[in-house]
Write an enzyme that holds these catalytic residues in place. Structure first.
Site, PDB file in Angstrom:
ATOM      1  N   VAL A  14       3.271  10.141  27.948  1.00 14.15           N
ATOM      2  CA  VAL A  14       1.969   9.825  27.345  1.00 14.15           C
ATOM      3  C   VAL A  14       0.867   9.928  28.395  1.00 14.15           C
ATOM      4  O   VAL A  14      -0.215  10.454  28.148  1.00 14.15           O
ATOM      5  CB  VAL A  14       1.994   8.410  26.722  1.00 14.15           C
ATOM      6  CG1 VAL A  14       0.611   8.005  26.248  1.00 14.15           C
ATOM      7  CG2 VAL A  14       2.985   8.379  25.585  1.00 14.15           C
ATOM      8  N   ALA A  15       1.172   9.421  29.613  1.00 11.92           N
ATOM      9  CA  ALA A  15       0.156   9.451  30.659  1.00 11.92           C
ATOM     10  C   ALA A  15      -0.107  10.873  31.140  1.00 11.92           C
ATOM     11  O   ALA A  15      -1.232  11.237  31.452  1.00 11.92           O
ATOM     12  CB  ALA A  15       0.613   8.593  31.828  1.00 11.92           C
TER      13      ALA A  15
ATOM     14  N   ASP B  35      -8.512   7.663  31.262  1.00  8.16           N
ATOM     15  CA  ASP B  35      -8.682   8.861  30.434  1.00  8.16           C
ATOM     16  C   ASP B  35      -9.858   8.763  29.459  1.00  8.16           C
ATOM     17  O   ASP B  35     -10.273   9.750  28.899  1.00  8.16           O
ATOM     18  CB  ASP B  35      -7.408   9.137  29.617  1.00  8.16           C
ATOM     19  CG  ASP B  35      -6.411   9.940  30.441  1.00  8.16           C
ATOM     20  OD1 ASP B  35      -6.630  10.016  31.653  1.00  8.16           O
ATOM     21  OD2 ASP B  35      -5.452  10.469  29.872  1.00  8.16           O
TER      22      ASP B  35
ATOM     23  N   GLU C 168      -3.558  14.999  26.274  1.00  7.94           N
ATOM     24  CA  GLU C 168      -3.804  15.176  24.843  1.00  7.94           C
ATOM     25  C   GLU C 168      -5.298  15.032  24.515  1.00  7.94           C
ATOM     26  O   GLU C 168      -5.756  15.503  23.498  1.00  7.94           O
ATOM     27  CB  GLU C 168      -2.942  14.201  24.029  1.00  7.94           C
ATOM     28  CG  GLU C 168      -3.372  12.738  24.031  1.00  7.94           C
ATOM     29  CD  GLU C 168      -2.943  11.987  25.291  1.00  7.94           C
ATOM     30  OE1 GLU C 168      -2.332  12.618  26.179  1.00  7.94           O
ATOM     31  OE2 GLU C 168      -3.221  10.792  25.393  1.00  7.94           O
TER      32      GLU C 168
ATOM     33  N   ASP D 276     -38.111  39.589  22.158  1.00  6.10           N
ATOM     34  CA  ASP D 276     -39.230  40.146  21.401  1.00  6.10           C
ATOM     35  C   ASP D 276     -40.507  39.854  22.175  1.00  6.10           C
ATOM     36  O   ASP D 276     -40.528  38.912  22.958  1.00  6.10           O
ATOM     37  CB  ASP D 276     -39.371  39.397  20.070  1.00  6.10           C
ATOM     38  CG  ASP D 276     -38.439  39.933  19.023  1.00  6.10           C
ATOM     39  OD1 ASP D 276     -37.863  40.996  19.254  1.00  6.10           O
ATOM     40  OD2 ASP D 276     -38.301  39.273  17.980  1.00  6.10           O
TER      41      ASP D 276
ATOM     42  N   ASN E 299      -3.626   4.871  31.760  1.00  3.22           N
ATOM     43  CA  ASN E 299      -4.050   5.981  30.925  1.00  3.22           C
ATOM     44  C   ASN E 299      -5.265   5.605  30.090  1.00  3.22           C
ATOM     45  O   ASN E 299      -6.218   6.367  29.944  1.00  3.22           O
ATOM     46  CB  ASN E 299      -2.878   6.346  29.999  1.00  3.22           C
ATOM     47  CG  ASN E 299      -3.006   7.743  29.474  1.00  3.22           C
ATOM     48  OD1 ASN E 299      -3.501   8.614  30.175  1.00  3.22           O
ATOM     49  ND2 ASN E 299      -2.585   7.961  28.254  1.00  3.22           N
TER      50      ASN E 299
ATOM     51  N   ILE F 247       0.544  13.913  29.555  1.00  9.41           N
ATOM     52  CA  ILE F 247       0.094  14.949  28.614  1.00  9.41           C
ATOM     53  C   ILE F 247      -1.413  14.818  28.401  1.00  9.41           C
ATOM     54  O   ILE F 247      -1.884  13.763  27.975  1.00  9.41           O
ATOM     55  CB  ILE F 247       0.843  14.829  27.278  1.00  9.41           C
ATOM     56  CG1 ILE F 247       2.322  15.112  27.521  1.00  9.41           C
ATOM     57  CG2 ILE F 247       0.270  15.782  26.248  1.00  9.41           C
ATOM     58  CD1 ILE F 247       3.190  14.795  26.344  1.00  9.41           C
TER      59      ILE F 247
HETATM   60  P1  ATP Z   1     -41.977  42.151  18.414  1.00  7.54           P
HETATM   61  O1  ATP Z   1     -40.967  43.152  17.966  1.00  7.54           O
HETATM   62  O2  ATP Z   1     -42.244  42.137  19.857  1.00  7.54           O
HETATM   63  O3  ATP Z   1     -41.877  40.812  17.798  1.00  7.54           O
HETATM   64  P2  ATP Z   1     -44.109  43.438  17.021  1.00  7.54           P
HETATM   65  O4  ATP Z   1     -44.816  42.486  16.147  1.00  7.54           O
HETATM   66  O5  ATP Z   1     -44.916  44.270  17.923  1.00  7.54           O
HETATM   67  O6  ATP Z   1     -43.285  42.659  17.931  1.00  7.54           O
HETATM   68  P3  ATP Z   1     -43.323  44.625  14.620  1.00  7.54           P
HETATM   69  O7  ATP Z   1     -43.698  43.390  13.892  1.00  7.54           O
HETATM   70  O8  ATP Z   1     -42.128  45.383  14.224  1.00  7.54           O
HETATM   71  O9  ATP Z   1     -43.154  44.327  16.127  1.00  7.54           O
HETATM   72  O10 ATP Z   1     -44.585  45.556  14.596  1.00  7.54           O
HETATM   73  C1  ATP Z   1     -44.523  46.851  15.069  1.00  7.54           C
HETATM   74  C2  ATP Z   1     -45.773  47.614  14.751  1.00  7.54           C
HETATM   75  O11 ATP Z   1     -45.958  47.616  13.352  1.00  7.54           O
HETATM   76  C3  ATP Z   1     -47.028  46.992  15.321  1.00  7.54           C
HETATM   77  O12 ATP Z   1     -47.314  47.522  16.597  1.00  7.54           O
HETATM   78  C4  ATP Z   1     -48.080  47.448  14.340  1.00  7.54           C
HETATM   79  O13 ATP Z   1     -48.530  48.748  14.653  1.00  7.54           O
HETATM   80  C5  ATP Z   1     -47.328  47.486  13.046  1.00  7.54           C
HETATM   81  N1  ATP Z   1     -47.521  46.264  12.281  1.00  7.54           N
HETATM   82  C6  ATP Z   1     -47.246  45.010  12.647  1.00  7.54           C
HETATM   83  N2  ATP Z   1     -47.542  44.132  11.703  1.00  7.54           N
HETATM   84  C7  ATP Z   1     -48.033  44.851  10.662  1.00  7.54           C
HETATM   85  C8  ATP Z   1     -48.513  44.538   9.365  1.00  7.54           C
HETATM   86  N3  ATP Z   1     -48.550  43.294   8.940  1.00  7.54           N
HETATM   87  N4  ATP Z   1     -48.931  45.542   8.594  1.00  7.54           N
HETATM   88  C9  ATP Z   1     -48.874  46.811   9.008  1.00  7.54           C
HETATM   89  N5  ATP Z   1     -48.439  47.171  10.212  1.00  7.54           N
HETATM   90  C10 ATP Z   1     -48.027  46.223  11.048  1.00  7.54           C
END
Ligand code: ATP
Length: 885
Positions: free
Chosen positions: A279-280, A710, A284, A326, A706, A282
């Site tokens: 027991v001590a 433990d 567990e 992003d 234990n 293992i």
């Molecule tokens: P990330 O990918 O870094 O979050 P992001 O916003 O630049 O950023 P998207 O949202 O895919 O990426 O936008 C890409 C492109 O699409 C933008 O650079 C713009 O030209 C266009 N875009 C973004 N938002 C709109 C919208 N609401 N309507 C029309 N075109 C848009």
């Protein structure tokens, strides 16, 4: 059946105005009547069931057998002690399980989808559990549908219903359909959307007709087999290790028992001894400790905005060496402001604080931007996509009357934004005439434009016009501005979405700033020091992306930026081979993100990837750690991710990595401590028996040790405060053994040392009374005295050793003895219990102990400190070696 009725009938039946929605008071009353909107899952075990579950373990069965044997031997006190040990262990187990479960439940609650409803005339987010029949639900791409709804509006609405129908191709939805046949199959009911399915594209509005167990998914909820709580790779590995060590321990106990039989010792006593030793020895509690430490860790991470969805992410976080982030909203503030606009008449800046007057072509350009938007903005307060809110604000600043424009131009159709097209279009009707307005990425828009507007006239677009626009876009992008273009085309009638984006008349472009988040630059630096490279992945223009990446210290040279188009031009092999050159990936689509993750992984990297959109799910799944955005992320992205950033902030990723590293290290400390302690006990008993001495500990004493070591100290080690230097280390190799970096040494040497010290103390106990352990007729009191010495030294050594395993290089003074108050508490508690067992006469008798004299105490204290002190000395060498390196 409501899907056989028109939407007006359904709304009437549910007594709700679609433009106002329910009132809050009505919603409250309905919630009382219909109950919470949730599916009843499996019943949770109550505390009593959990308690009995703890007893359902073969180790416990052996201990129960031991109880029976002690009863036969007439050792009633021993039987009571063993039963108490079993009970205490089970209670501690229940407490740990409930705690860990509660923490995980709280986390799950944080990532439950919320629903967008219209109540009292305003759109708001509501807990999905509080949705009631009659609620007006707003549906948009990426959102989970939280109840069964009869649609009242739909625009290109598609939902994925594979959970209900098994069909993974999205179903098209249309509110105008009505079905005569009440037996219409689920997959064909275009006028309804179902709970637990999700919107893959388009927009819609619907009235909730059923909630909770009454929904279609509710009816089959019992059929959906709930997956067992998944265990993390580390838990599985440690569980396996525990089993292996357990078998080993049992083997040793078996050997001890056989040796004892050969030596002609008391069989029953030796059996008890072997059982207690098993027991001590293992480990567990290994998996349980990991679960507790993980749950404590993820709770503290959630307080820092990193919500862990999959526990396995915590260990992987410690190995991450690439963060793909992003740009918009994560590295930047997502607070857009339009500063500049450009058309063939020239470039202008918006003069804030002064009146801006615009005429002719620019008016149409701004009108297009206003109409082609789903955002709203009242009194400076915007809702929806920040890019679009910025357009509305710019419209106001340029003196356009948005309300009038929106009222005169009713939307008659739309093609919603897609991050692959990077465009969005609407079809509007003004005085019986229809016009398409499109906005989006300039390059893409120019490709679709056949004409331009110049001084009120529509003329064919020339290469020169395109160059002029592209040059202006590059100029804006170089200044880190996000650029957007707009175009339009008059059409005779309503046209479908796929007809909208062609033969357009280009209107102009504008640039908006989106400043970086203040804390991001230092986080990127911190990540770099921790051996982690940050990459920017964005849909935005290459120059805009690079300008911001440069400012943040992500990239230094323009050739470190690559676009989605460039990626398409490379073979998979070429891309894999060259990916390490790039820091910025611009104009990428969600498909590119998957390629990027794969290429990075092919080079042996451990990759985290952020995402927020519907199409980001594949790349989030492909990454080692998928991270979604808590604020702007869709439910789909959240569902596919391992971790959610509650504040959408890049800095939180770095904080999470730091915490992940610390949690892993803490788990390691707990495990090292547990195993070293167990090893010490086994060593002392095994060696003494082999050399023919009496056992240094009796069964109940082993169980007591234990229990003390433990439980609390092991958990307390898991609650160590973070090591401030953890982000100066390189990421942990994901293939690295759990026992790398001196852990195995700590276990083996620590265990051997503790065992040896206990044996010496045991010998001293005899020696002090003028006996040798090998003498024939030793009085019982002397044997008990010697065992007391071994017993005390083992416990004190282990308690102090907990301080030693806190770090493999820093001394206890550098870390601060009191910096982990839980551990100090656990050690003090252990000491007090130890004093209690030896000082309270009744307990002293029960455990067959004797009070040591002054010499004895001196030995106990000195021996107890030896492992800690030796460890401190060895750390001096470790530190010197680290310094040299
Ligand atoms: P990330 O990918 O870094 O979050 P992001 O916003 O630049 O950023 P998207 O949202 O895919 O990426 O936008 C890409 C492109 O699409 C933008 O650079 C713009 O030209 C266009 N875009 C973004 N938002 C709109 C919208 N609401 N309507 C029309 N075109 C848009």
């Amino acid at each position: 059946m409501w899907f056989s009725k028109s939407k007006e009938e359904v709304l009437k039946e549910l007594n709700v105005d679609p433009l106002l929605g329910l009132s809050e008071a009505d919603a409250k009353a309905r919630l009382k009547k219909y109950g919470y909107n949730k599916l009843r899952g499996q019943k949770k075990k109550n505390v009593v069931q959990l308690f009995f579950a703890q007893l359902n373990d073969w180790l416990i069965y052996i201990l129960l057998a031991a109880v029976v044997i002690t009863l036969f031997m007439g050792e009633y006190m021993d039987a009571v002690i063993i039963i108490l040990v079993i009970m205490t262990n089970a209670v501690l187990g229940v407490v740990q399980e409930v705690r860990a479960g509660k923490a995980i439940e709280a986390l799950q609650k944080m990532s439950v989808p919320r629903a967008l409803v219209r109540r009292d005339g305003v759109v708001k987010e509501v807990d999905s559990e509080k949705i009631v029949p009659g609620d007006i639900l707003i549906l948009d791409a990426g959102r989970f549908i939280v109840a069964d709804v009869r649609l009242t509006e739909s625009a290109n609405l598609q939902t994925e219903e594979s959970l209900l129908t098994g069909e993974s191709v999205p179903s098209e939805k249309d509110e105008s359909c009505v079905y005569d046949n009440p037996k219409t199959p689920l997959g064909d009911r275009a006028n309804t959307a179902f709970m637990s399915t999700l919107v893959t594209s388009g927009r819609g509005v619907g009235v909730v007709v059923e909630t909770g167990m009454k929904t279609e998914v509710g009816k089959i909820a019992n059929l959906i087999i709930r997956a067992k709580k998944p265990r993390t790779p580390l838990e599985i590995r440690l569980d396996k290790l525990g089993k292996t060590l357990g078998m080993f321990a049992i083997g040793i106990c078996g050997v001890i028992f056989i040796i004892a039989v050969i030596q002609g010792r008391d069989m029953a006593e030796m059996f008890l001894m072997s059982v207690s030793l098993a027991v001590a020895a293992i480990p567990e509690g290994l998996a349980a400790i990991v679960a507790v430490v993980l749950s404590i860790g993820v709770t503290s991470m959630s307080k820092k905005n990193a919500i862990i969805r999959k526990l396995s992410a915590v260990e992987t976080l410690g190995s991450v060496n690439i963060i793909c982030s992003d740009k918009t909203g994560t590295l930047t503030q997502n607070r857009m402001t339009v500063t500049t606009y450009f058309n063939l008449e020239g470039k202008r800046t918006i003069d804030r604080g002064r009146e801006n007057t615009i005429t002719g072509d620019v008016r149409l350009f701004v009108k297009a931007m206003i109409l082609c938007s789903d955002a709203t903005c009242e009194n400076g307060q915007g809702t929806g996509d920040p890019t679009e809110v910025a357009l509305l604000v710019a419209g106001d600043e340029l003196g356009m009357d948005r309300r009038a424009i929106n009222a005169e131009n009713k939307r008659a159709g739309e093609f919603s934004f897609g991050s692959d097209r990077k465009l969005m279009s609407t079809l509007n009707e003004e005085n019986g005439r229809f016009t398409v307005y499109t906005k989006g990425a300039i390059g893409n828009l120019l490709k679709l434009s056949t004409h331009v507007l110049l001084q009120g006239k529509v003329i064919p677009i020339t290469e020169g016009h395109k160059q002029q626009y592209l040059a202006a876009a590059v100029e804006m992008s170089d200044k880190a501005l996000r650029t957007l273009g707009a175009a339009y085309k008059p059409v005779g009638t309503v046209i479908p979405p796929d007809e909208m984006e062609k033969d357009l008349v280009f209107l102009g472009i504008l640039g908006m700033i989106d400043p970086p988040r203040a804390e991001v630059k230092s986080s990127i630096e911190k990540a770099r020091n921790a051996g982690i490279t940050t990459l920017m992945i964005t849909g935005d223009h290459r120059n805009t992306a690079f300008a911001i990446a440069y400012e943040l210290g992500i990239a230094e040279r323009m050739d470190q930026a690559i676009t989605g188009e460039d990626i398409d031009g490379l073979s998979e092999r070429q891309f894999n081979d060259t990916i390490s050159r790039y820091r910025v990936f611009a104009r990428v689509s969600p498909e590119h993100k998957v390629k990027i993750v794969r290429a990075l992984k092919s080079q042996g990297n451990v990759v985290s990837m952020t995402g927020d959109g519907v199409n980001d799910a594949p790349s989030l799944n492909a990454a080692d750690i998928g991270i979604s955005m808590g604020i702007t992320g869709t439910d789909v992205a959240k569902g596919a991710s391992d971790m959610i950033l509650a504040d959408d902030n890049f800095a939180t990723i770095v904080v999470a990595i730091e915490q992940g590293r610390n949690i892993y290290n803490n788990i390691k400390k707990s495990v090292v401590f547990l195993l070293a302690s167990n090893f010490g006990e086994v060593t002392s008993v095994f060696i003494t028996l082999v050399i023919g001495w009496q056992a240094p500990l009796i069964a109940t004493q082993l169980l007591w040790i234990n229990l003390i070591t433990d439980s609390f100290p092991a958990v307390a080690l898991g609650m160590e405060p973070g090591n401030p230097d953890v982000m100066k280390e390189q990421p942990r190799d994901s293939k690295e053994s759990f026992f790398a970096g001196g852990a195995a040494l700590h276990i083996v040497f620590g265990g051997l040392l503790i065992g040896a010290l206990a044996i010496c103390a045991y010998w001293y106990g005899y020696h002090e009374h003028g006996f040798s352990p090998l003498d024939d007729h030793i009085p019982v009191s002397v044997v008990e005295y010697a065992r007391t010495m071994a017993f005390m030294v083992l416990v004190i050594c282990q308690l102090f050793y907990a301080l030693a395993v806190r770090s493999s290089s820093r001394s206890v003074f550098q870390i601060g003895i009191f910096s982990n108050k839980y551990l100090v508490g656990a050690i003090v508690l252990g000491m007090l219990l130890q004093l209690a067992v030896i000082g309270i006469p009744f307990m002293q008798r029960a455990f067959h102990l004797q009070m040591p004299d002054l010499h004895g105490w001196t030995i106990v204290v000195i021996f107890g400190l030896v492992p800690l002190v030796l460890n401190e000395f060895s750390k001096i060498f470790v530190r010197a070696r680290l310094k040299k390196a």
